[in-house]
Design a protein around this motif. Structure first.
Motif, PDB file in Angstrom:
ATOM      1  N   PHE A  18      10.570  14.538   1.075  1.00 51.02           N
ATOM      2  CA  PHE A  18       9.180  14.601   1.508  1.00 51.02           C
ATOM      3  C   PHE A  18       8.211  14.782   0.344  1.00 51.02           C
ATOM      4  CE2 PHE A  18       5.364  16.773   3.088  1.00 51.02           C
ATOM      5  CZ  PHE A  18       4.946  15.834   4.023  1.00 51.02           C
ATOM      6  N   GLY A  19       8.580  15.597  -0.631  1.00 48.81           N
ATOM      7  CA  GLY A  19       7.699  15.806  -1.770  1.00 48.81           C
ATOM      8  C   GLY A  19       7.386  14.538  -2.530  1.00 48.81           C
ATOM      9  N   PHE A  20       8.253  13.527  -2.382  1.00 44.61           N
ATOM     10  CA  PHE A  20       8.040  12.253  -3.065  1.00 44.61           C
ATOM     11  C   PHE A  20       6.755  11.579  -2.579  1.00 44.61           C
ATOM     12  CE2 PHE A  20       9.261   8.034  -4.692  1.00 44.61           C
ATOM     13  CZ  PHE A  20       9.855   8.405  -5.877  1.00 44.61           C
ATOM     14  N   PHE A  21       6.359  11.878  -1.345  1.00 45.42           N
ATOM     15  CA  PHE A  21       5.098  11.353  -0.804  1.00 45.42           C
ATOM     16  C   PHE A  21       3.929  11.766  -1.698  1.00 45.42           C
ATOM     17  CE2 PHE A  21       1.344  12.112   1.904  1.00 45.42           C
ATOM     18  CZ  PHE A  21       1.139  10.845   2.436  1.00 45.42           C
ATOM     19  N   GLY A  22       3.877  13.045  -2.048  1.00 42.15           N
ATOM     20  CA  GLY A  22       2.802  13.529  -2.902  1.00 42.15           C
ATOM     21  C   GLY A  22       2.882  12.991  -4.315  1.00 42.15           C
ATOM     22  N   VAL A  23       4.102  12.921  -4.860  1.00 42.57           N
ATOM     23  CA  VAL A  23       4.272  12.383  -6.214  1.00 42.57           C
ATOM     24  C   VAL A  23       3.798  10.937  -6.272  1.00 42.57           C
ATOM     25  CG1 VAL A  23       5.951  11.794  -8.003  1.00 42.57           C
ATOM     26  CG2 VAL A  23       6.164  13.957  -6.754  1.00 42.57           C
ATOM     27  N   GLN A  24       4.090  10.171  -5.222  1.00 42.91           N
ATOM     28  CA  GLN A  24       3.717   8.766  -5.232  1.00 42.91           C
ATOM     29  C   GLN A  24       2.214   8.568  -5.080  1.00 42.91           C
ATOM     30  OE1 GLN A  24       6.020   6.718  -6.134  1.00 42.91           O
ATOM     31  NE2 GLN A  24       4.641   4.953  -6.202  1.00 42.91           N
ATOM     32  N   ILE A  25       1.526   9.484  -4.395  1.00 38.06           N
ATOM     33  CA  ILE A  25       0.059   9.418  -4.359  1.00 38.06           C
ATOM     34  C   ILE A  25      -0.482   9.506  -5.779  1.00 38.06           C
ATOM     35  CG2 ILE A  25      -2.036  10.669  -3.690  1.00 38.06           C
ATOM     36  CD1 ILE A  25      -0.698  11.379  -1.074  1.00 38.06           C
ATOM     37  N   ALA A  26       0.066  10.443  -6.554  1.00 38.90           N
ATOM     38  CA  ALA A  26      -0.368  10.596  -7.946  1.00 38.90           C
ATOM     39  C   ALA A  26      -0.078   9.336  -8.749  1.00 38.90           C
ATOM     40  CB  ALA A  26       0.336  11.802  -8.569  1.00 38.90           C
ATOM     41  N   TYR A  27       1.110   8.761  -8.543  1.00 35.20           N
ATOM     42  CA  TYR A  27       1.488   7.561  -9.296  1.00 35.20           C
ATOM     43  C   TYR A  27       0.610   6.375  -8.917  1.00 35.20           C
ATOM     44  CZ  TYR A  27       4.528   4.138 -11.531  1.00 35.20           C
ATOM     45  OH  TYR A  27       5.007   3.147 -12.343  1.00 35.20           O
ATOM     46  N   ALA A  28       0.291   6.248  -7.618  1.00 36.33           N
ATOM     47  CA  ALA A  28      -0.572   5.145  -7.172  1.00 36.33           C
ATOM     48  C   ALA A  28      -1.980   5.289  -7.725  1.00 36.33           C
ATOM     49  CB  ALA A  28      -0.598   5.092  -5.644  1.00 36.33           C
ATOM     50  N   LEU A  29      -2.498   6.514  -7.743  1.00 42.53           N
ATOM     51  CA  LEU A  29      -3.832   6.736  -8.318  1.00 42.53           C
ATOM     52  C   LEU A  29      -3.847   6.353  -9.786  1.00 42.53           C
ATOM     53  CD1 LEU A  29      -4.743  10.137  -6.626  1.00 42.53           C
ATOM     54  CD2 LEU A  29      -6.017   7.992  -6.387  1.00 42.53           C
ATOM     55  N   GLN A  30      -2.793   6.714 -10.499  1.00 44.63           N
ATOM     56  CA  GLN A  30      -2.704   6.333 -11.900  1.00 44.63           C
ATOM     57  C   GLN A  30      -2.650   4.814 -12.048  1.00 44.63           C
ATOM     58  OE1 GLN A  30       0.306   8.101 -14.805  1.00 44.63           O
ATOM     59  NE2 GLN A  30       1.142   6.048 -14.520  1.00 44.63           N
ATOM     60  N   SER A  31      -1.756   4.166 -11.282  1.00 44.71           N
ATOM     61  CA  SER A  31      -1.555   2.719 -11.416  1.00 44.71           C
ATOM     62  C   SER A  31      -2.818   1.930 -11.103  1.00 44.71           C
ATOM     63  CB  SER A  31      -0.419   2.262 -10.497  1.00 44.71           C
ATOM     64  OG  SER A  31       0.783   2.903 -10.827  1.00 44.71           O
ATOM     65  N   ALA A  32      -3.532   2.348 -10.052  1.00 47.76           N
ATOM     66  CA  ALA A  32      -4.682   1.578  -9.587  1.00 47.76           C
ATOM     67  C   ALA A  32      -5.951   1.868 -10.366  1.00 47.76           C
ATOM     68  CB  ALA A  32      -4.924   1.855  -8.104  1.00 47.76           C
ATOM     69  N   ASN A  33      -6.000   2.980 -11.089  1.00 48.08           N
ATOM     70  CA  ASN A  33      -7.279   3.398 -11.677  1.00 48.08           C
ATOM     71  C   ASN A  33      -7.291   3.553 -13.186  1.00 48.08           C
ATOM     72  OD1 ASN A  33      -9.141   4.069  -9.229  1.00 48.08           O
ATOM     73  ND2 ASN A  33      -7.174   5.004  -8.706  1.00 48.08           N
ATOM     74  N   ILE A  34      -6.142   3.455 -13.843  1.00 48.90           N
ATOM     75  CA  ILE A  34      -6.117   3.678 -15.287  1.00 48.90           C
ATOM     76  C   ILE A  34      -6.998   2.662 -16.026  1.00 48.90           C
ATOM     77  CG2 ILE A  34      -4.652   3.485 -17.327  1.00 48.90           C
ATOM     78  CD1 ILE A  34      -4.629   6.200 -15.820  1.00 48.90           C
ATOM     79  N   SER A  35      -6.836   1.385 -15.701  1.00 45.85           N
ATOM     80  CA  SER A  35      -7.668   0.375 -16.375  1.00 45.85           C
ATOM     81  C   SER A  35      -9.144   0.632 -16.104  1.00 45.85           C
ATOM     82  CB  SER A  35      -7.281  -1.026 -15.900  1.00 45.85           C
ATOM     83  OG  SER A  35      -6.000  -1.381 -16.361  1.00 45.85           O
ATOM     84  N   ARG A  36      -9.456   0.996 -14.870  1.00 46.13           N
ATOM     85  CA  ARG A  36     -10.843   1.274 -14.511  1.00 46.13           C
ATOM     86  C   ARG A  36     -11.386   2.465 -15.307  1.00 46.13           C
ATOM     87  NH1 ARG A  36     -12.946   2.567  -8.335  1.00 46.13           N
ATOM     88  NH2 ARG A  36     -15.151   2.862  -8.847  1.00 46.13           N
ATOM     89  N   ILE A  37     -10.601   3.512 -15.429  1.00 41.54           N
ATOM     90  CA  ILE A  37     -11.053   4.704 -16.152  1.00 41.54           C
ATOM     91  C   ILE A  37     -11.309   4.386 -17.618  1.00 41.54           C
ATOM     92  CG2 ILE A  37     -10.292   6.961 -17.013  1.00 41.54           C
ATOM     93  CD1 ILE A  37      -8.950   7.396 -14.282  1.00 41.54           C
ATOM     94  N   PHE A  38     -10.373   3.712 -18.265  1.00 40.90           N
ATOM     95  CA  PHE A  38     -10.536   3.436 -19.689  1.00 40.90           C
ATOM     96  C   PHE A  38     -11.630   2.404 -19.944  1.00 40.90           C
ATOM     97  CE2 PHE A  38      -6.511   5.645 -19.996  1.00 40.90           C
ATOM     98  CZ  PHE A  38      -6.695   6.390 -21.151  1.00 40.90           C
ATOM     99  N   ALA A  39     -11.793   1.439 -19.030  1.00 40.10           N
ATOM    100  CA  ALA A  39     -12.904   0.497 -19.165  1.00 40.10           C
ATOM    101  C   ALA A  39     -14.237   1.230 -19.033  1.00 40.10           C
ATOM    102  CB  ALA A  39     -12.794  -0.601 -18.111  1.00 40.10           C
ATOM    103  N   THR A  40     -14.301   2.186 -18.128  1.00 44.38           N
ATOM    104  CA  THR A  40     -15.519   2.965 -17.955  1.00 44.38           C
ATOM    105  C   THR A  40     -15.817   3.800 -19.197  1.00 44.38           C
ATOM    106  OG1 THR A  40     -15.142   3.095 -15.567  1.00 44.38           O
ATOM    107  CG2 THR A  40     -16.657   4.714 -16.520  1.00 44.38           C
ATOM    108  N   LEU A  41     -14.771   4.326 -19.812  1.00 44.21           N
ATOM    109  CA  LEU A  41     -14.966   5.110 -21.026  1.00 44.21           C
ATOM    110  C   LEU A  41     -15.446   4.255 -22.185  1.00 44.21           C
ATOM    111  CD1 LEU A  41     -11.811   7.429 -20.937  1.00 44.21           C
ATOM    112  CD2 LEU A  41     -14.158   8.011 -20.302  1.00 44.21           C
TER     113      LEU A  41
END
Length: 442
Positions: A18-41
């Protein structure tokens, strides 16, 4: 008579993962937003792809170490895998609160980029540290006949977490949280996505820790002895030479399939945006409004992929032959990839990405089922699974390194890279039948 691992109830299998559900939320946020964050920076768009090398690189370093050291750890009630899960989760929570604020501390552009890069490295490290124990606990606690079901439950929770993580920024924007910010500052919609994701992560991990009790070293020794007793003395507590050779053979056979699969998905993550910007919005200009609209749509498509994965993860345990289920899933995913460049309607793209989710569900469940079954009875299960993570990381690093050369050789049309991804999945499906999935030699 030596005791074997018991059959577990559904709720016990569920609690382990069950804890993998929470870990994967973190991983998905990283995967989907890293390029956006660094482009914004303020990162140059031509350099964004280099950041994608960090996640597999950190995984390749961290997960084998977690596997090796957790094999040798025992902390009473906290077991041997759970301490690493807890440390990784706590570190991830802290970094998830810091990373999206890289542009909010009044640093220079260079300072914000360095801060963001260091935060990303720590986030990759902590997520990998929290992720690996879940796969190890299934290997430790679940018997061979239930492992396909256990990893399918884990795949279901993984994809459900991905779905939540992918839609968070859209959800928070919809309820009125700002999706724009001053230059160089990450929007509040992204920040709150990371904050809430961090809260869910720690709550899910606490749930697993509270409801799972790992087998003691004495129990594990008895289970390993039972797994290895046929044809040996009843006190055998480690795999025989023939068993070990068979397990290593399966490791590399599954690793071959993994190479084609993970290379294919690296190209999906890298080239989906450019492909649909060209085929649906009719632009290849990264500065255009259409290109940015395509970027927003990528998150929706990845969420559709997650839905396909969740549903297919429920179906996979119904197959009696693991290899047939694995290969069929990869072929369906390959067909999905091949469809993408020929679709010019953004909503029709739901179909191929839904099919791609079938391959993703199988990739999350079947390889670990095959490898943990092969290593059943080994006291070094964690080390084996940690090293097995290299069959996920190395293909991504190689694919990222070769992507530019391959793209140029294909006329610089990004859609052709998705066709290549489809071919890679079909080749991977063919390689599935090389895997020696049968009871280990004694």
């Amino acid at each position: 008579m030596l005791k074997t691992k018991p059959d577990l109830k559904f709720n016990q299998l569920w609690n382990i993962s069950f804890g993998f559900f929470g870990v994967q939320i973190a991983y998905a946020l990283q995967s989907a937003n890293i390029s956006r964050i660094f482009a914004t920076l303020g990162a140059d768009p031509h350099n964004l792809s280099y950041f994608w090398i960090l996640p597999p690189l950190m995984g390749m370093v961290v997960q084998p170490l977690v596997g090796y050291f957790s094999d040798k750890t025992w902390l009473g009630r906290f077991g041997r895998r759970i301490p690493y899960l807890l440390i990784g989760a706590l570190a991830a929570v802290i970094v998830m609160c810091l990373l999206p604020n890289a542009g909010s501390f009044g640093l220079t552009l260079a300072g914000a980029m360095i801060f963001g890069l260091i935060a990303l490295m720590f986030l990759d490290t902590s997520i990998n540290m929290a992720m690996q124990p879940f796969k190890m606990m299934v290997g430790d606690m679940v018997n061979e006949k239930q492992k396909a079901k256990a990893y399918s439950i884990q795949s279901f929770l993984c994809n459900a977490g991905s779905l939540v993580g992918y839609i968070f920024p859209f959800l928070f924007t919809a309820i009125g949280i700002a999706n724009v910010a001053p230059e160089g500052v990450v929007p509040d919609s992204v920040k709150w996505s990371f904050y809430v994701g961090a809260a869910i992560l720690i709550l899910c991990v606490i749930y697993t820790i509270s409801n799972v009790k790992e087998y003691t070293p004495a129990e594990m020794a008895e289970f390993n002895a039972a797994a290895n007793a046929d044809g040996q003395s009843e006190n055998a507590t480690e795999m025989s030479s023939a068993q070990r050779k068979h397990a290593i053979k399966v490791f590399f056979e599954v690793g071959l399939v993994q190479f084609f699969c993970w290379a294919a998905f690296m190209y999906m993550w890298t080239y989906t945006n450019g492909t649909i910007a060209d085929t649906v919005w009719g632009t290849t200009d990264a500065a255009s409004e259409g290109y940015q609209q395509a970027g927003n749509w990528v998150g929706i498509l990845f969420a559709v992929q997650a839905i396909g994965s969740v549903l297919w993860a429920v179906v996979l345990p119904q197959f009696k032959n693991i290899k047939v289920a694995y290969a069929l899933s990869l072929v369906i995913g390959g067909i999905g990839f091949a469809m993408v460049p020929f679709i010019h309607n953004q909503y029709m793209l739901f179909v191929p990405y839904f099919l791609i989710g079938f391959a993703w569900a199988a990739m999350l469940a079947m390889p670990f089922t095959l490898v943990t079954n092969a290593f059943e009875g080994s006291s070094r299960m964690g080390t084996a699974l940690g090293l097995f993570n290299c069959t996920i990381c190395i293909p991504q690093i190689i694919a990222a390194a070769l992507g530019g050369v391959l793209l140029a050789s294909m006329g610089s049309v990004q859609g052709n890279m998705l066709l290549l991804a489809g071919i890679l999945l079909v080749v991977g499906a063919a390689c599935v039948f090389i895997i020696e999935d049968k009871k280990r030699n004694k």
